[in-house]
Design a protein around this motif. Structure first.
Motif, short mmCIF file in Angstrom:
data_model
loop_
_atom_site.label_atom_id
_atom_site.label_comp_id
_atom_site.label_asym_id
_atom_site.label_seq_id
_atom_site.Cartn_x
_atom_site.Cartn_y
_atom_site.Cartn_z
N SER A 107 -3.17 5.23 -2.12
CA SER A 107 -4.13 6.20 -1.59
C SER A 107 -3.48 7.58 -1.55
O SER A 107 -2.25 7.70 -1.45
CB SER A 107 -4.60 5.81 -0.18
N LEU A 109 -1.26 0.02 10.22
CA LEU A 109 -1.40 -0.53 8.87
C LEU A 109 -0.31 -1.53 8.49
O LEU A 109 -0.54 -2.44 7.68
CB LEU A 109 -1.37 0.60 7.84
N LEU A 133 -7.04 6.42 7.20
CA LEU A 133 -6.81 5.03 6.81
C LEU A 133 -7.09 4.10 7.99
O LEU A 133 -6.79 4.42 9.14
CB LEU A 133 -5.37 4.86 6.32
N HIS A 154 0.87 -1.18 0.00
CA HIS A 154 0.00 0.00 0.00
C HIS A 154 0.90 1.22 0.00
O HIS A 154 1.68 1.43 0.94
CB HIS A 154 -0.90 0.01 1.24
N VAL A 156 1.00 4.93 0.54
CA VAL A 156 0.26 6.04 1.14
C VAL A 156 0.86 7.34 0.61
O VAL A 156 2.04 7.60 0.78
CB VAL A 156 0.35 5.98 2.68
N LYS A 198 -8.10 8.99 0.01
CA LYS A 198 -8.22 8.96 1.46
C LYS A 198 -7.05 9.71 2.08
O LYS A 198 -5.90 9.54 1.66
CB LYS A 198 -8.19 7.51 1.99
N SER A 235 -9.16 -2.15 6.25
CA SER A 235 -9.29 -1.97 4.80
C SER A 235 -7.99 -1.56 4.12
O SER A 235 -7.87 -1.70 2.90
CB SER A 235 -10.36 -0.91 4.50
N ASP A 236 -7.02 -1.05 4.87
CA ASP A 236 -5.86 -0.43 4.24
C ASP A 236 -4.50 -1.00 4.64
O ASP A 236 -3.47 -0.48 4.23
CB ASP A 236 -5.87 1.08 4.57
#
Length: 215
Positions: free
Chosen positions: A77, A141, A109, A54, A56, A104, A113-114
Motif C-alpha cells: 500500500s 496491523l 489502514l 504487507h 506499508v 491507501k 483488511s490490512d
C-alpha cells in the motif's frame, strides 16, 4: 522492460517513490549501500518467516514483487495513486499479480483488511507529519513482526551535502520532515513495539520488532 520508478514526482505536495532506480544503479557506492540495505531486510524477513506480508509505503513495488516472485504472499500500500499505478505496471511487466497493490494512506489502514504476519514499513516514517499516530496504526496491523527503517541522521544529511545536494536545506532530502539518530529511533519505536534486533546498513537504521502483547 526495466523496473519503472516515479522519478521524484509529487502528489498533493508530497514526494513519492524513488527519484532514480537505486536497485538498478551502476554507481559502485549506491550498489554497496543498497547491498547492505537489502541484506539486512532479507535477513529480517527470513527471521520473521511470514506467511503473509504487507509493505506499508511500498512505492513502485520492488519488494512486494520480489517476494511474490519468491512464492511469498505479499501486498503493498502507498498513499500515492500515481505510485501504485507504477507498482501495478511493474508487477504486470514481471508477469505477477498487479491487484496486490492498493492506494491507501498509512493513517487509513484497518486491521480487518490490512493486517499481516509481517508488516514492513521502510523509508516511510521520515515523511510523516504524525509518526506517533502511524505507529499506533501499525500496532493494529502487526500479527507477529514489524520491520521498520529510517535514514540515520545526521549522517544522511551530511552525505547529501558531501555530494553537493540540497545545500540550501543543509542536506535534507525533499519530503523528509522527521529526523532520528540511531538511538533516538530505537527509543521512539520502543514506545510502541519491543525491538528484537537492530541493524545499521549504512546509512540507515533498521529494526526487527514484535508487539509487546506477543513477546
Amino acid at each position: 522492460m526495466g523496473f519503472k520508478v516515479s522519478g521524484g514526482k509529487s502528489e498533493d505536495g508530497v514526494v513519492f517513490g524513488n527519484a532514480f532506480d537505486k536497485y538498478g544503479s551502476k554507481n559502485p557506492i549506491v550498489k554497496w549501500m543498497m547491498k547492505g540495505f537489502d541484506s539486512s531486510l532479507e535477513n529480517f524477513v527470513s527471521r520473521a518467516n511470514p506467511k503473509t506480508i504487507h509493505e506499508v509505503g511500498c512505492g513502485e513495488g520492488f519488494w512486494v514483487n520480489k517476494w511474490n516472485a519468491q512464492g511469498l504472499q505479499a501486498v503493498g500500500s502507498d498513499f500515492s495513486h500515481d505510485v501504485i499505478s507504477i507498482a501495478r505496471e511493474n508487477a504486470a511487466s514481471a508477469g505477477l499479480m498487479a491487484d496486490v497493490f492498493n492506494a491507501k494512506s498509512i493513517y487509513n489502514l484497518k486491521p480487518e483488511s490490512d493486517s499481516a504476519d509481517l508488516v514492513v514499513c521502510c523509508e516511510v516514517m521520515e515523511h510523516l507529519e504524525d509518526p506517533d499516530q502511524a505507529m499506533k496504526v501499525l500496532q493494529s496491523l502487526v500479527k507477529h513482526y514489524l520491520i521498520v527503517s529510517v535514514p540515520r541522521e545526521p549522517v544522511w544529511c551530511a552525505l547529501n551535502m558531501a555530494r553537493g545536494k540540497y545545500l540550501k536545506k543543509f542536506g535534507n532530502t525533499p519530503g523528509h520532515i522527521q529526523h532520528w539518530s540511531k538511538n533516538a529511533f530505537i527509543n521512539f519505536t520502543g514506545q510502541y513495539f519491543k525491538v528484537l534486533e537492530v541493524s545499521s546498513p549504512f546509512p540507515w537504521t533498521m529494526l526487527l520488532c514484535v508487539p509487546y502483547d506477543k513477546e
